[in-house]
Design a protein around this motif. Structure first.
Motif, PDB file in Angstrom:
ATOM      1  N   ASN A  30       0.955  -1.222   0.156  1.00 25.58           N
ATOM      2  CA  ASN A  30      -0.001  -0.271  -0.098  1.00 25.58           C
ATOM      3  C   ASN A  30       1.058   1.659  -0.224  1.00 25.58           C
ATOM      4  OD1 ASN A  30      -3.174  -0.544   0.087  1.00 25.58           O
ATOM      5  ND2 ASN A  30      -1.821  -2.291   1.902  1.00 25.58           N
ATOM      6  N   GLY A  31       2.845   1.180   0.055  1.00 29.95           N
ATOM      7  CA  GLY A  31       3.043   2.439  -0.387  1.00 29.95           C
ATOM      8  C   GLY A  31       3.545   2.844   0.719  1.00 29.95           C
ATOM      9  N   ASN A  32       3.514   2.549   2.305  1.00 32.70           N
ATOM     10  CA  ASN A  32       4.094   2.457   3.528  1.00 32.70           C
ATOM     11  C   ASN A  32       5.188   1.529   3.446  1.00 32.70           C
ATOM     12  OD1 ASN A  32       1.755   3.739   4.079  1.00 32.70           O
ATOM     13  ND2 ASN A  32       0.640   2.173   4.950  1.00 32.70           N
ATOM     14  N   ALA A  33       6.636   2.577   3.212  1.00 32.79           N
ATOM     15  CA  ALA A  33       8.046   2.190   4.059  1.00 32.79           C
ATOM     16  C   ALA A  33       7.515   1.685   5.532  1.00 32.79           C
ATOM     17  CB  ALA A  33       8.434   3.858   4.477  1.00 32.79           C
ATOM     18  N   MET A  34       8.211   0.313   5.369  1.00 29.13           N
ATOM     19  CA  MET A  34       8.192   0.027   6.465  1.00 29.13           C
ATOM     20  C   MET A  34       9.903  -0.993   6.779  1.00 29.13           C
ATOM     21  SD  MET A  34       4.986  -1.106   7.944  1.00 29.13           S
ATOM     22  CE  MET A  34       5.407  -2.366   8.470  1.00 29.13           C
ATOM     23  N   GLU A  35      10.592  -0.017   6.835  1.00 30.92           N
ATOM     24  CA  GLU A  35      11.964  -0.052   6.599  1.00 30.92           C
ATOM     25  C   GLU A  35      12.758  -0.092   7.825  1.00 30.92           C
ATOM     26  OE1 GLU A  35      11.363   1.438   3.991  1.00 30.92           O
ATOM     27  OE2 GLU A  35      12.202   0.376   1.932  1.00 30.92           O
ATOM     28  N   ASN A  36      12.404   0.964   8.403  1.00 33.88           N
ATOM     29  CA  ASN A  36      12.463   1.191   9.648  1.00 33.88           C
ATOM     30  C   ASN A  36      11.385   1.118  10.420  1.00 33.88           C
ATOM     31  OD1 ASN A  36      15.147   2.910   8.087  1.00 33.88           O
ATOM     32  ND2 ASN A  36      13.946   4.805   8.833  1.00 33.88           N
ATOM     33  N   VAL A  37      10.585   0.739  10.227  1.00 33.35           N
ATOM     34  CA  VAL A  37       9.345  -0.289  11.534  1.00 33.35           C
ATOM     35  C   VAL A  37      10.217  -1.236  12.318  1.00 33.35           C
ATOM     36  CG1 VAL A  37       7.099  -0.970  12.004  1.00 33.35           C
ATOM     37  CG2 VAL A  37       8.311   0.805  10.437  1.00 33.35           C
ATOM     38  N   THR A  38       9.735  -1.401  13.663  1.00 33.68           N
ATOM     39  CA  THR A  38      11.045  -2.244  14.215  1.00 33.68           C
ATOM     40  C   THR A  38       9.668  -3.352  14.835  1.00 33.68           C
ATOM     41  OG1 THR A  38      10.072  -0.712  16.675  1.00 33.68           O
ATOM     42  CG2 THR A  38      12.010  -0.468  15.504  1.00 33.68           C
ATOM     43  N   SER A  39      10.493  -4.163  14.658  1.00 36.92           N
ATOM     44  CA  SER A  39       9.695  -5.772  14.989  1.00 36.92           C
ATOM     45  C   SER A  39       8.263  -5.371  16.387  1.00 36.92           C
ATOM     46  CB  SER A  39      10.336  -6.678  15.829  1.00 36.92           C
ATOM     47  OG  SER A  39      11.034  -7.352  14.039  1.00 36.92           O
ATOM     48  N   GLN A  40       9.259  -4.552  17.790  1.00 35.78           N
ATOM     49  CA  GLN A  40       8.418  -4.135  18.083  1.00 35.78           C
ATOM     50  C   GLN A  40       6.836  -2.974  17.986  1.00 35.78           C
ATOM     51  OE1 GLN A  40       8.902  -5.178  21.701  1.00 35.78           O
ATOM     52  NE2 GLN A  40       7.829  -3.945  22.972  1.00 35.78           N
ATOM     53  N   GLU A  41       7.168  -2.181  17.227  1.00 30.83           N
ATOM     54  CA  GLU A  41       6.364  -0.912  16.773  1.00 30.83           C
ATOM     55  C   GLU A  41       5.330  -2.497  16.081  1.00 30.83           C
ATOM     56  OE1 GLU A  41       8.641   2.537  16.527  1.00 30.83           O
ATOM     57  OE2 GLU A  41       8.696   1.422  14.636  1.00 30.83           O
TER      58      GLU A  41
END
Length: 306
Positions: A30-41
């Motif tokens: 859906n076009g949302n960048a996930m590279e910096n999203v942590t497993s905890q988040e």
């Protein structure tokens, strides 16, 4: 976490099975960048979906993250409306925009406030806000909410997420989410739309400049106390959980350590000192406090490591 499967029933009774990788694939599609999203988040996002019975596959909720800021969990407007319509007390809603109309009258100019249903603006009108009414069984008057456009179009974010292209549509959504949440706090409490979260993120509290010099030595002191507490057997998770439960933003979410004020760092320092004192006192002595269990918090990538 990637192998953990979270299972629950969505609002419509559908059985949901979702993993961290499902969330990452879905958000990326859906076009949302996930590279910096942590497993905890991602884990916190899944737990929220489970507790609120939201279906991430139909975008009832999704994750947004800007740079290194903490990720935001956002509920789609359709999730608000779908949940409201399933409440037996719901009797419909109206929503629209608030505009100023100016016209010449005699030798002057008269200004009229017009609350219009929908989001259509006419040439020459000035958009100033949005409004919504939610009708509930047993209420003589509808739940009414009106929001000002200027609160959602600060210079640092004007133009993001459609505000520059369709501000009337956006401010109407904000007003509707406000009214629905007020009408159904048991169903929608804690859920926010994308437009609201943009505004809340821009207002995240900043540490006063005059406190910066005070913060540095306090953080150094806290780091030493933390190392001592860990050596005595205190768990890292217990310290982080205490921080998440006791030092929070106005909305109750855990506050990023980079925004701690000097007073809040002192509060953390005192907690660590008391923890150490309890560990070092004789085994038969009465402890000054009892450890409490807290929900596991999300840690932002830009949190201060001490």
């Amino acid at each position: 976490m990637a192998s953990e499967i979270v299972r629950y029933k969505a609002d419509n009774g559908q059985d949901i099975e979702v993993t961290e990788q499902d969330v990452r694939d879905l958000m990326a599609a859906n076009g949302n960048a996930m590279e910096n999203v942590t497993s905890q988040e991602v884990k916190m996002f899944l737990r929220l979906c489970q507790s609120q019975r939201l279906n991430p596959f139909t975008r009832d909720a999704y994750i947004v993250k800007y740079g290194n800021q903490p990720a935001s969990v956002i509920a789609g407007k359709d999730a608000f409306v779908k949940r409201a319509t399933r409440n037996k007390r719901y009797r419909g809603h109206e929503a629209g925009i608030t505009v100023l109309r100016r016209f010449k009258k005699n030798d002057g100019v008269q200004t009229v406030i017009d609350r219009r249903e929908g989001s259509m603006m006419l040439p020459g009108e000035e958009l100033v806000g949005g409004w919504a009414k939610v009708y509930l069984e047993g209420y003589e008057c509808p739940i009414f909410e009106e929001v000002a456009l200027k609160e959602y179009t600060a210079p640092d974010k004007y133009g993001k997420n459609g505000w520059s292209r369709m501000p009337a549509t956006m401010i109407r959504k904000v007003a509707l989410c406000h009214a629905l949440r007020e009408a159904f706090p048991e169903d929608l409490g804690g859920l926010y739309g994308a437009e609201e979260m943009d505004q809340a993120r821009s207002e995240e509290p900043q540490p006063p400049r005059q406190q910066e010099d005070l913060r540095k030595p306090l953080w150094a002191e806290v780091a030493n106390l933390k190392a001592h507490a860990l050596a005595l057997g205190t768990s890292e998770e217990g310290i982080v959980s205490w921080m998440a439960a006791n030092i929070t933003n106005p909305d109750g979410s855990p506050k990023s350590t980079r925004y701690y004020t000097a007073e809040e760092i002192i509060k953390l320092r005192d907690f660590l000192a008391l923890n150490i004192a309890n560990h070092e006192q004789p085994a038969d002595a009465e402890p000054e406090y009892e450890d409490a269990e807290y929900a596991e918090p999300a840690l932002a990538d830009n949190d201060i490591k001490f």
